[in-house]
Design an enzyme around this catalytic site. Structure first.
Site, PDB file in Angstrom:
ATOM      1  N   CYS A 242      30.603  24.780  20.099  1.00 41.74           N
ATOM      2  CA  CYS A 242      32.035  24.879  20.384  1.00 41.74           C
ATOM      3  C   CYS A 242      32.887  24.166  19.342  1.00 41.74           C
ATOM      4  O   CYS A 242      34.114  24.361  19.293  1.00 41.74           O
ATOM      5  CB  CYS A 242      32.341  24.326  21.772  1.00 41.74           C
ATOM      6  SG  CYS A 242      31.907  22.580  21.986  1.00 41.74           S
ATOM      7  N   HIS A 279      41.928   9.144  26.806  1.00 43.05           N
ATOM      8  CA  HIS A 279      41.613  10.571  26.884  1.00 43.05           C
ATOM      9  C   HIS A 279      40.413  10.832  25.972  1.00 43.05           C
ATOM     10  O   HIS A 279      40.399  10.441  24.803  1.00 43.05           O
ATOM     11  CB  HIS A 279      42.804  11.411  26.420  1.00 43.05           C
ATOM     12  CG  HIS A 279      42.469  12.862  26.236  1.00 43.05           C
ATOM     13  ND1 HIS A 279      42.308  13.721  27.296  1.00 43.05           N
ATOM     14  CD2 HIS A 279      42.234  13.585  25.114  1.00 43.05           C
ATOM     15  CE1 HIS A 279      42.000  14.916  26.838  1.00 43.05           C
ATOM     16  NE2 HIS A 279      41.954  14.868  25.514  1.00 43.05           N
ATOM     17  N   HIS A 282      37.301  17.197  27.824  1.00 41.13           N
ATOM     18  CA  HIS A 282      37.223  17.917  29.091  1.00 41.13           C
ATOM     19  C   HIS A 282      35.768  18.220  29.427  1.00 41.13           C
ATOM     20  O   HIS A 282      34.890  18.160  28.561  1.00 41.13           O
ATOM     21  CB  HIS A 282      38.026  19.223  29.039  1.00 41.13           C
ATOM     22  CG  HIS A 282      39.499  19.019  28.921  1.00 41.13           C
ATOM     23  ND1 HIS A 282      40.114  18.744  27.713  1.00 41.13           N
ATOM     24  CD2 HIS A 282      40.489  19.029  29.867  1.00 41.13           C
ATOM     25  CE1 HIS A 282      41.420  18.596  27.912  1.00 41.13           C
ATOM     26  NE2 HIS A 282      41.672  18.759  29.203  1.00 41.13           N
ATOM     27  N   ASP A 286      29.752  25.284  31.966  1.00 42.06           N
ATOM     28  CA  ASP A 286      29.011  26.281  31.202  1.00 42.06           C
ATOM     29  C   ASP A 286      27.948  25.639  30.299  1.00 42.06           C
ATOM     30  O   ASP A 286      27.567  26.198  29.274  1.00 42.06           O
ATOM     31  CB  ASP A 286      29.963  27.128  30.353  1.00 42.06           C
ATOM     32  CG  ASP A 286      30.801  26.293  29.373  1.00 42.06           C
ATOM     33  OD1 ASP A 286      30.600  25.060  29.309  1.00 42.06           O
ATOM     34  OD2 ASP A 286      31.661  26.872  28.679  1.00 42.06           O
ATOM     35  N   ARG A 295      29.045  20.761  30.617  1.00 41.33           N
ATOM     36  CA  ARG A 295      29.274  20.509  29.190  1.00 41.33           C
ATOM     37  C   ARG A 295      30.469  19.581  29.050  1.00 41.33           C
ATOM     38  O   ARG A 295      31.602  19.963  29.331  1.00 41.33           O
ATOM     39  CB  ARG A 295      29.528  21.818  28.436  1.00 41.33           C
ATOM     40  CG  ARG A 295      29.992  21.608  26.982  1.00 41.33           C
ATOM     41  CD  ARG A 295      30.081  22.928  26.233  1.00 41.33           C
ATOM     42  NE  ARG A 295      31.058  23.845  26.814  1.00 41.33           N
ATOM     43  CZ  ARG A 295      32.319  23.959  26.415  1.00 41.33           C
ATOM     44  NH1 ARG A 295      32.788  23.185  25.430  1.00 41.33           N
ATOM     45  NH2 ARG A 295      33.128  24.836  26.994  1.00 41.33           N
ATOM     46  N   CYS A 297      32.838  18.251  26.746  1.00 44.35           N
ATOM     47  CA  CYS A 297      33.375  18.608  25.431  1.00 44.35           C
ATOM     48  C   CYS A 297      34.307  17.480  25.002  1.00 44.35           C
ATOM     49  O   CYS A 297      35.427  17.355  25.500  1.00 44.35           O
ATOM     50  CB  CYS A 297      34.120  19.937  25.545  1.00 44.35           C
ATOM     51  SG  CYS A 297      34.760  20.562  23.989  1.00 44.35           S
TER      52      CYS A 297
END
Length: 324
Positions: A242, A279, A282, A286, A295, A297
């Site tokens: 990704c 932060h 996310h 999947d 996952r 990410c």
């Protein structure tokens, strides 16, 4: 974890740690623990009851079924070591006798790698305490489910006897966050790059495939660039394709917080560091099914990598089992 769905990997361990009322009440609070049952383990007869434990040599024990994709064996063991005195022979709290001995028991079908891991953890505990650890490690034998009135005892009797501080279950295992302080905003602007500040403090994101940590797979841990608190392990990192560093889970269950995010006019689950509230990225459902299906990410600019061979020197020795 909001509305994310995982594919569980159910494992079972049997933990003896003194009076089973408190041990059960503690582990029931942990995220990832599906079911508990109190009983009597590893005595010299196939049947027993509470009044006969001294004669049958059974240990008060808690059967714990847990999702290893949510709470790892290492984390479960760390909680266990937290609430027992592993050097005490046949005694925990005010309870004295063989029935209150400490022990870790496993079913015949348990993966030998898990048993080897537990044995290694006990050896490491002995070395760190510089004292003999007397926790039994043995195959489960002569398991007897305890009487109904013992099951969920402290739920039924909230003021009942308990030798365990049950409030600890709601606190991070590494609750000495003094060395994971979040600097004030002025200091952050001075110490972080513009990208690091924008991502961690303003919910920005890295350009995909641009950060060097995306394709970084050296053994070690990933910590919050802001506070230094441990977040992820190389053991759980994989190439999701990704363009951002991807992990199947955080290093411990209480490491991150989850926030509903509708900023792109669709529902997402934001991941933030539990202490510094940075932060991070996310989490999506999947990921690899074999690892639970999630996952994480994560923006590389929110992370700092600590190589395995430097973890002890930097104060992260307790996290070495989560990398090995």
């Amino acid at each position: 974890m909001l509305n994310l769905k995982t594919k569980p990997q159910w494992l079972t361990l049997y933990l003896a740690g003194g009076c089973f009322w408190g041990v059960e009440a503690y582990f029931k609070q942990l995220h990832g623990v599906r079911e508990t049952e109190v009983g009597y383990a590893n005595g010299n007869t196939q049947t027993t009851q509470y009044e006969k434990l001294k004669m049958t040599d059974h240990a008060e024990t808690v059967k714990i079924a847990f999702d290893a994709h949510v709470i790892s064996v290492d984390e479960l063991l760390d909680h266990y070591f937290r609430i027992i005195d592993p050097t005490s022979v046949n005694r925990q709290g005010n309870d004295v006798g063989r029935q209150y001995r400490t022990g870790i028991y496993y079913e015949a079908q348990t993966d030998p790698a898990i048993v080897a891991k537990i044995e290694k953890r006990l050896d490491a505990l002995t070395a760190s305490l510089n004292a003999p650890v007397v926790v039994e490690l043995a195959p489960l034998s002569n398991w007897v489910t305890a009487e109904d009135y013992h099951q969920d005892y402290l739920d039924k009797h909230p003021n009942g006897y308990c030798h365990v501080d049950l409030s600890l279950a709601q606190k991070p295992l590494d609750d000495t966050y003094a060395h994971f302080e979040k600097p004030d905003d002025e200091a952050l602007r001075e110490t972080l790059t513009p990208a690091q500040y924008h991502i961690t403090q303003e919910q920005g994101t890295d350009v995909p495939h641009a950060h060097p940590l995306d394709q970084h797979f050296e053994p070690g841990i990933y910590v919050d660039i802001v506070s230094g608190e441990p977040l992820f392990s190389s053991r759980d990192k994989y190439d999701a394709g990704c363009g951002w560093p991807s992990f199947t889970r955080p290093i411990r269950t209480q490491t991150v917080d989850y926030v509903e995010d509708k900023s792109l006019l669709r529902e997402r689950v934001e991941v933030r560091s539990a202490h510094a509230d940075s932060h991070l990225g996310h989490v999506f459902d999947d990921g690899p099914t074999s690892e639970g299906g999630l996952r994480y990410c994560i923006d590389g600019s929110a992370l700092r990598f600590v190589p395995k061979d430097q973890m002890k020197a930097e104060g992260y020795e307790d996290y070495l089992p989560y990398v090995e």
